[in-house]
Design a protein around this motif. Structure first.
Motif, mmCIF file in Angstrom:
data_model
loop_
_atom_site.group_PDB
_atom_site.id
_atom_site.type_symbol
_atom_site.label_atom_id
_atom_site.label_comp_id
_atom_site.label_asym_id
_atom_site.label_seq_id
_atom_site.Cartn_x
_atom_site.Cartn_y
_atom_site.Cartn_z
ATOM 1 N N VAL A 151 -16.505 -63.606 19.086
ATOM 2 C CA VAL A 151 -16.700 -62.198 19.429
ATOM 3 C C VAL A 151 -16.836 -62.036 20.936
ATOM 4 C CG1 VAL A 151 -18.343 -60.281 19.249
ATOM 5 C CG2 VAL A 151 -17.645 -61.508 17.207
ATOM 6 N N ILE A 152 -17.529 -62.941 21.581
ATOM 7 C CA ILE A 152 -17.703 -62.864 23.031
ATOM 8 C C ILE A 152 -16.370 -63.051 23.757
ATOM 9 C CG2 ILE A 152 -18.748 -64.079 24.993
ATOM 10 C CD1 ILE A 152 -21.215 -64.486 23.226
ATOM 11 N N MET A 153 -15.444 -63.803 23.173
ATOM 12 C CA MET A 153 -14.149 -64.055 23.812
ATOM 13 C C MET A 153 -13.225 -62.835 23.811
ATOM 14 S SD MET A 153 -13.354 -67.904 22.463
ATOM 15 C CE MET A 153 -11.657 -67.827 22.926
ATOM 16 N N VAL A 154 -13.532 -61.802 23.016
ATOM 17 C CA VAL A 154 -12.706 -60.595 22.978
ATOM 18 C C VAL A 154 -12.857 -59.865 24.313
ATOM 19 C CG1 VAL A 154 -12.409 -58.358 21.842
ATOM 20 C CG2 VAL A 154 -12.902 -60.387 20.486
ATOM 21 N N PRO A 155 -11.751 -59.417 24.908
ATOM 22 C CA PRO A 155 -11.826 -58.813 26.253
ATOM 23 C C PRO A 155 -12.308 -57.356 26.255
ATOM 24 C CG PRO A 155 -9.567 -58.867 25.537
ATOM 25 C CD PRO A 155 -10.362 -59.576 24.484
ATOM 26 N N LEU A 156 -13.240 -57.005 25.418
ATOM 27 C CA LEU A 156 -13.879 -55.693 25.406
ATOM 28 C C LEU A 156 -15.373 -55.906 25.615
ATOM 29 C CD1 LEU A 156 -12.210 -54.024 22.280
ATOM 30 C CD2 LEU A 156 -11.863 -53.386 24.643
ATOM 31 N N PRO A 157 -16.092 -54.850 25.971
ATOM 32 C CA PRO A 157 -17.548 -55.000 26.037
ATOM 33 C C PRO A 157 -18.114 -55.437 24.681
ATOM 34 C CG PRO A 157 -16.876 -52.978 27.108
ATOM 35 C CD PRO A 157 -15.649 -53.550 26.459
ATOM 36 N N PHE A 158 -19.182 -56.186 24.722
ATOM 37 C CA PHE A 158 -19.725 -56.811 23.519
ATOM 38 C C PHE A 158 -20.083 -55.782 22.441
ATOM 39 C CE2 PHE A 158 -23.271 -58.589 21.041
ATOM 40 C CZ PHE A 158 -22.635 -59.705 20.526
ATOM 41 N N LEU A 159 -20.803 -54.740 22.815
ATOM 42 C CA LEU A 159 -21.229 -53.753 21.822
ATOM 43 C C LEU A 159 -20.045 -53.005 21.227
ATOM 44 C CD1 LEU A 159 -24.492 -52.354 23.421
ATOM 45 C CD2 LEU A 159 -24.245 -53.933 21.516
ATOM 46 N N ASP A 160 -19.012 -52.721 22.031
ATOM 47 C CA ASP A 160 -17.807 -52.075 21.499
ATOM 48 C C ASP A 160 -17.113 -52.976 20.480
ATOM 49 O OD1 ASP A 160 -18.234 -49.842 23.035
ATOM 50 O OD2 ASP A 160 -16.846 -50.471 24.635
ATOM 51 N N THR A 161 -17.089 -54.259 20.758
ATOM 52 C CA THR A 161 -16.474 -55.206 19.833
ATOM 53 C C THR A 161 -17.245 -55.261 18.520
ATOM 54 O OG1 THR A 161 -15.740 -56.530 21.712
ATOM 55 C CG2 THR A 161 -15.726 -57.589 19.571
ATOM 56 N N VAL A 162 -18.555 -55.309 18.593
ATOM 57 C CA VAL A 162 -19.379 -55.358 17.380
ATOM 58 C C VAL A 162 -19.210 -54.074 16.576
ATOM 59 C CG1 VAL A 162 -21.751 -55.468 16.525
ATOM 60 C CG2 VAL A 162 -21.019 -56.988 18.367
ATOM 61 N N ARG A 163 -19.201 -52.924 17.255
ATOM 62 C CA ARG A 163 -18.983 -51.651 16.546
ATOM 63 C C ARG A 163 -17.623 -51.645 15.864
ATOM 64 N NH1 ARG A 163 -20.539 -48.551 21.420
ATOM 65 N NH2 ARG A 163 -22.782 -48.822 21.473
ATOM 66 N N PHE A 164 -16.595 -52.137 16.550
ATOM 67 C CA PHE A 164 -15.251 -52.185 15.967
ATOM 68 C C PHE A 164 -15.218 -53.066 14.723
ATOM 69 C CE2 PHE A 164 -11.138 -54.381 15.699
ATOM 70 C CZ PHE A 164 -10.336 -53.284 15.389
ATOM 71 N N ILE A 165 -15.867 -54.212 14.792
ATOM 72 C CA ILE A 165 -15.862 -55.135 13.656
ATOM 73 C C ILE A 165 -16.534 -54.484 12.435
ATOM 74 C CG2 ILE A 165 -16.850 -57.297 12.801
ATOM 75 C CD1 ILE A 165 -16.337 -58.428 15.609
ATOM 76 N N PHE A 166 -17.648 -53.797 12.649
ATOM 77 C CA PHE A 166 -18.361 -53.208 11.528
ATOM 78 C C PHE A 166 -17.745 -51.899 11.044
ATOM 79 C CE2 PHE A 166 -21.719 -56.116 12.969
ATOM 80 C CZ PHE A 166 -21.962 -56.741 11.749
#
Length: 61
Positions: free
Chosen positions: A42-57
């Motif tokens: 998840v950290i390797m995704v080139p988006l901000p961390f919280l945006d990535t987590v929101r997208f996944i959920f």
């Protein structure tokens, strides 16, 4: 593919060690290693961390 083999090896070794030494701590090691692997991915995704987590959920299906 190599990560699947590594995580499988960690799981097998920790289950055998947990059964031989009768300690519950060894059974949490596979869960911790898989959680750490997912966190790194998840950290390797080139988006901000919280945006990535929101997208996944927000994914449905």
């Amino acid at each position: 593919m190599i990560w699947v083999l590594i995580l499988s090896l960690i799981t097998i070794v920790s289950v055998v060690a947990g059964l031989r030494r009768r300690k519950v701590v060894y059974f949490f090691l596979p869960f911790a290693s898989i959680f750490a692997f997912m966190l790194v991915k998840v950290i390797m995704v080139p988006l901000p961390f919280l945006d990535t987590v929101r997208f996944i959920f927000q994914l449905r299906g």
